[in-house]
Design a protein around this motif. Structure first.
Motif, PDB file in Angstrom:
ATOM      1  N   LEU A   1      11.156  -7.041  -3.624  1.00 30.14           N
ATOM      2  CA  LEU A   1      12.427  -6.405  -3.961  1.00 30.14           C
ATOM      3  C   LEU A   1      12.333  -5.314  -5.021  1.00 30.14           C
ATOM      4  O   LEU A   1      13.241  -4.486  -5.126  1.00 30.14           O
ATOM      5  N   THR A   2      11.252  -5.302  -5.812  1.00 24.86           N
ATOM      6  CA  THR A   2      11.136  -4.251  -6.837  1.00 24.86           C
ATOM      7  C   THR A   2       9.814  -3.493  -6.808  1.00 24.86           C
ATOM      8  O   THR A   2       9.791  -2.302  -7.076  1.00 24.86           O
ATOM      9  N   PHE A   3       8.696  -4.160  -6.476  1.00 27.48           N
ATOM     10  CA  PHE A   3       7.420  -3.436  -6.414  1.00 27.48           C
ATOM     11  C   PHE A   3       7.365  -2.536  -5.182  1.00 27.48           C
ATOM     12  O   PHE A   3       7.041  -1.350  -5.274  1.00 27.48           O
ATOM     13  N   ALA A   4       7.650  -3.119  -4.015  1.00 30.79           N
ATOM     14  CA  ALA A   4       7.515  -2.382  -2.753  1.00 30.79           C
ATOM     15  C   ALA A   4       8.319  -1.086  -2.724  1.00 30.79           C
ATOM     16  O   ALA A   4       7.800  -0.048  -2.271  1.00 30.79           O
ATOM     17  N   PRO A   5       9.575  -1.074  -3.173  1.00 31.43           N
ATOM     18  CA  PRO A   5      10.323   0.186  -3.153  1.00 31.43           C
ATOM     19  C   PRO A   5       9.691   1.284  -4.001  1.00 31.43           C
ATOM     20  O   PRO A   5       9.955   2.467  -3.778  1.00 31.43           O
ATOM     21  N   VAL A   6       8.846   0.892  -4.956  1.00 34.08           N
ATOM     22  CA  VAL A   6       8.226   1.867  -5.853  1.00 34.08           C
ATOM     23  C   VAL A   6       6.864   2.323  -5.345  1.00 34.08           C
ATOM     24  O   VAL A   6       6.541   3.516  -5.376  1.00 34.08           O
ATOM     25  N   VAL A   7       6.036   1.387  -4.868  1.00 27.85           N
ATOM     26  CA  VAL A   7       4.659   1.724  -4.488  1.00 27.85           C
ATOM     27  C   VAL A   7       4.507   2.049  -3.006  1.00 27.85           C
ATOM     28  O   VAL A   7       3.449   2.529  -2.590  1.00 27.85           O
ATOM     29  N   ARG A   8       5.541   1.784  -2.214  1.00 26.67           N
ATOM     30  CA  ARG A   8       5.459   2.048  -0.777  1.00 26.67           C
ATOM     31  C   ARG A   8       6.545   3.040  -0.347  1.00 26.67           C
ATOM     32  O   ARG A   8       7.614   2.644   0.120  1.00 26.67           O
ATOM     33  N   PRO A   9       6.295   4.325  -0.514  1.00 25.89           N
ATOM     34  CA  PRO A   9       7.292   5.320  -0.090  1.00 25.89           C
ATOM     35  C   PRO A   9       7.493   5.289   1.418  1.00 25.89           C
ATOM     36  O   PRO A   9       6.590   4.950   2.173  1.00 25.89           O
ATOM     37  N   GLY A  10       8.692   5.603   1.846  1.00 23.74           N
ATOM     38  CA  GLY A  10       8.969   5.652   3.274  1.00 23.74           C
ATOM     39  C   GLY A  10       9.313   4.317   3.896  1.00 23.74           C
ATOM     40  O   GLY A  10       9.200   4.159   5.121  1.00 23.74           O
ATOM     41  N   LEU A  11       9.753   3.340   3.085  1.00 18.72           N
ATOM     42  CA  LEU A  11      10.168   2.056   3.664  1.00 18.72           C
ATOM     43  C   LEU A  11      11.358   2.264   4.598  1.00 18.72           C
ATOM     44  O   LEU A  11      12.195   3.140   4.350  1.00 18.72           O
ATOM     45  N   PRO A  12      11.476   1.440   5.634  1.00 20.25           N
ATOM     46  CA  PRO A  12      12.589   1.613   6.584  1.00 20.25           C
ATOM     47  C   PRO A  12      13.906   1.016   6.085  1.00 20.25           C
ATOM     48  O   PRO A  12      14.791   0.714   6.871  1.00 20.25           O
ATOM     49  N   TYR A  13      14.035   0.826   4.797  1.00 19.60           N
ATOM     50  CA  TYR A  13      15.267   0.309   4.215  1.00 19.60           C
ATOM     51  C   TYR A  13      15.336   0.732   2.750  1.00 19.60           C
ATOM     52  O   TYR A  13      14.322   1.127   2.153  1.00 19.60           O
TER      53      TYR A  13
END
Length: 328
Positions: free
Chosen positions: A102-114
């Motif tokens: 909920l907080t790491f992925a949105p920062v380190v993984r650009p282009g998430l499908p959500y």
């Protein structure tokens, strides 16, 4: 709308009390009236899966509707999160996610499908998982203060492992480096368990990993526990100091789990779920079950959980940028 108007009219006519009218919230009446899907963004059998099944059983018992745990791993957990983010916002699809999802992925993984802050509706934080900063016994340090001093004297010499770029075990030490001004060499493994094995084998000197996993090895002398990373001492190891107490003043790295609905779920349903989950998570039985997995129950309001997610995403964005961390 009709329910709200009806409630207002009946209150004005003196037919029901204002308090009773306030309970007639649109979207909550009759919920739930069918089974609920609880998505776990990891494979069956892990700690998150076990916690989800306890929570699911508790809700099943309380609401009389089956909560079905649906394991959807892949993409570092983002596959499961995306399923919930794109579901119908009716309160029948729920996610048990971690700070990483909920907080790491949105920062380190650009282009998430959500969009983690728009496409998900926080219900409550559910648990804290203490992490331990563990060293190979050959590393000549017995506290975080000594580790910092050694790292400053030998920049880049100390090797630390992680469960992958952008993982909790990576970002936790990256934060320590930035806050204390030290520099160590990051070695990425395919999971935190291989990284811990590498520490015990002497391939690397340091790792951050779940306390419940590391504790048996610490007691056997295979690793040296320097400190827990969170803002307070762990219930399962109260004699182990926090990193802040051990020499990294102001440092705190809390690894938590929380429950969210699909964004746009009616507020009344979110609030109803929050009330039941908070009640359940505060029971002695749930606390006892959680501690067997090395985690500690936590609760919050939906608003508090949303604010925490927003704050941590902003903070991790600064850390990731400063440390130049990117998931390829």
């Amino acid at each position: 709308m009709k329910t709200t108007i009806f409630a207002a009219i009946t209150v004005a006519m003196g037919l029901v009390s204002p308090a009773l009218a306030q309970t007639a919230k649109p979207g909550a009446a009759g919920y739930p009236n069918k089974s609920i899907r609880l998505v776990v963004p990891s494979a069956p059998g892990g700690g998150t899966d076990i916690i989800a099944r306890w929570i699911g059983q508790g809700l099943t018992d309380a609401w009389g509707q089956t909560v079905v745990v649906d394991n959807r791993g892949g993409g570092g957990g983002t596959v499961g999160v995306a399923i919930v983010a794109k579901a119908t916002p009716d309160g029948y699809t729920m996610l048990l996610g971690s700070v990483g999802h909920l907080t790491f992925a949105p920062v380190v993984r650009p282009g998430l499908p959500y969009h983690a802050q728009k496409d998900l509706a926080p219900i409550t934080i559910a648990a804290n998982q203490p992490f331990l900063l563990a060293a190979n016994p050959s590393l000549p340090v017995k506290s975080v203060a000594e580790l910092i001093a050694l790292a400053r004297s030998k920049p880049g010499d100390i090797k630390y492992g992680s469960g992958g770029v952008g993982s909790a075990s990576h970002l936790g030490i990256a934060l320590l480096e930035l806050q204390t001004g030290i520099s160590m060499l990051h070695v990425s493994y395919k999971g935190s368990n291989p990284a811990l094995t590498a520490v015990m084998g002497g391939e690397i000197q340091l790792v951050i990993a779940g306390l419940a996993t590391v504790l048996p090895h610490m007691k056997a002398g295979r690793v040296r526990g320097l400190a827990v990373t969170g803002s307070k001492r762990a219930q399962v190891a109260p004699d182990v100091p926090t990193a802040a107490e051990s020499g990294a003043k102001g440092y705190a790295f809390d690894v938590w789990y929380g429950l969210v609905f699909t964004g746009g779920t009616p507020r009344a349903i979110v609030e109803k779920a929050n009330v039941e989950l908070v009640r359940m998570l505060k029971t002695p039985e749930m606390n006892k079950q959680f501690l067997t997995q090395g985690v500690e129950p936590l609760t919050s309001t939906p608003q508090e959980f949303a604010a925490r997610i927003d704050s941590e995403i902003a903070n991790w964005r600064k850390v990731v940028k400063a440390a130049n961390i990117k998931v390829e």
